[in-house]
Design an enzyme around this catalytic site. Structure first.
Site, mmCIF file in Angstrom:
data_model
loop_
_atom_site.group_PDB
_atom_site.id
_atom_site.type_symbol
_atom_site.label_atom_id
_atom_site.label_comp_id
_atom_site.label_asym_id
_atom_site.label_seq_id
_atom_site.Cartn_x
_atom_site.Cartn_y
_atom_site.Cartn_z
ATOM 1 N N LYS A 71 0.812 -1.219 0.000
ATOM 2 C CA LYS A 71 0.000 0.000 0.000
ATOM 3 C C LYS A 71 0.853 1.281 0.000
ATOM 4 O O LYS A 71 0.476 2.264 -0.621
ATOM 5 C CB LYS A 71 -0.948 0.007 1.211
ATOM 6 N N ASP A 108 -9.993 4.044 2.102
ATOM 7 C CA ASP A 108 -10.224 3.637 3.490
ATOM 8 C C ASP A 108 -10.932 4.741 4.293
ATOM 9 O O ASP A 108 -11.735 4.451 5.177
ATOM 10 C CB ASP A 108 -8.902 3.272 4.178
#
Ligand code: ATR
Length: 282
Positions: A71, A108
């Site tokens: 990520k 997110d």
């Protein structure tokens, strides 16, 4: 439905990737919306992520999700990165443009917000201070969402205080770092508590935190979804706080990627949640 030669292909890049729930989740939506498409696991070892990302347009793929451990490292491998991904310092969704350019974002923060709002109708970040336990990648997304939604004060509590300080500097806004020992005091007057640490997860140490000073009107959220109901949530619910589990964040963060790749805005429903829960054995 079965896929044709026209199928749109996306996936999730990680290492290991076999544990990921994303193929199950996106596979449900593909079947539900009868889309000619596929969403596949992409096992990409560390060091290979740039080549793998650059291969997406060459393979005619629509894009992918990015999971652990890529990520952060994939941020530097893309042609364009959204502001939220830059602030969070991590990318979890990559879209291949019609020109083959790679655009990355981080969903997110929106997944966290949508999960809370769905489970606590009328919830408003501006209503009071928030306590965030943890200062890792997940915490950065949660704190960015809270700061952007007008939280008057975000108290970030982390075992490694320097990491909480760095988070506060990077995200900006009314974000204040605290030491782990300050957790019990920081609960005083808070309207929201969020656990973003790995504590309380299956096979991890328990989260031990004193919430006796927390107002009963506060919402207590855990981003851990295995177990679905953590010890923090049980303690909070027993004293009368509203609690929100982490599975919904996983479901909601997946929506923007699916919409971008497959052209349908998917819904998070009880049926979807049950289907994903089955894979967790609950
Ligand atoms: P993610 O990207 O999923 O948030 P991470 O970056 O590894 O994962 O962050 C894990 C978080 O859990 C961190 O806040 C970590 O605290 P440190 O920054 O001090 O490492 C926290 N954490 C993990 N194990 C912990 C423990 N035993 N006690 C307290 N905090 C812990």
């Amino acid at each position: 439905m079965s896929i044709s030669g026209h199928a749109i292909v996306a996936g999730v890049m990680g290492w290991p990737v076999a544990h990921s729930l994303s193929p199950r989740l996106h596979g449900y939506w593909l079947r539900h919306y009868r889309i000619d498409g596929a969403y596949v696991p992409l096992a990409v070892p560390p060091g290979e992520v740039e080549g793998a990302l650059r291969a997406l347009p060459k393979l005619g793929m629509a894009g992918c999700n990015i999971t652990v451990p890529h990520k952060e490292s994939s941020l530097a491998c893309l042609d364009d990165v959204s502001n939220i991904a830059r602030r969070v310092g991590a990318v979890n969704t990559v879209v291949v443009g019609s020109d083959g350019q790679l655009t990355g974002t981080n969903t997110d923060a929106v997944g966290f917000r949508d999960n809370i709002v769905t489970n606590v109708p009328g919830w408003n970040a501006a209503e009071g201070p928030a306590v965030v336990l943890g200062a890792g990648g997940a915490a950065r997304a949660v704190v960015a969402a809270l700061a952007d939604d007008g939280s008057p004060e975000v108290r970030v509590i982390n075992r490694t205080e320097a990491r909480a300080e760095r988070l506060a500097d990077d995200i900006g806004g009314p974000v204040f770092p605290f030491a782990w020992n300050d957790a019990a005091d920081a609960m005083d007057g808070a309207a929201l508590v969020v656990n973003t640490t790995t504590l309380g997860m299956t096979n991890q140490p328990p989260l031990v935190v004193d919430i006796s000073a927390l107002p009963l009107s506060a919402v207590v959220a855990d981003i851990v979804y295995n177990p679905l109901c953590t010890a923090l949530m049980e303690t909070a619910a027993a004293r009368g706080n509203t609690v929100v589990g982490g599975l919904g964040m996983l479901l909601h963060q997946a929506r923007p990627g699916f919409a971008a790749w497959f052209g349908v805005e998917p819904e998070v429903t009880d049926e979807l949640e049950s289907f994903v829960r089955e894979a967790l054995g609950s």
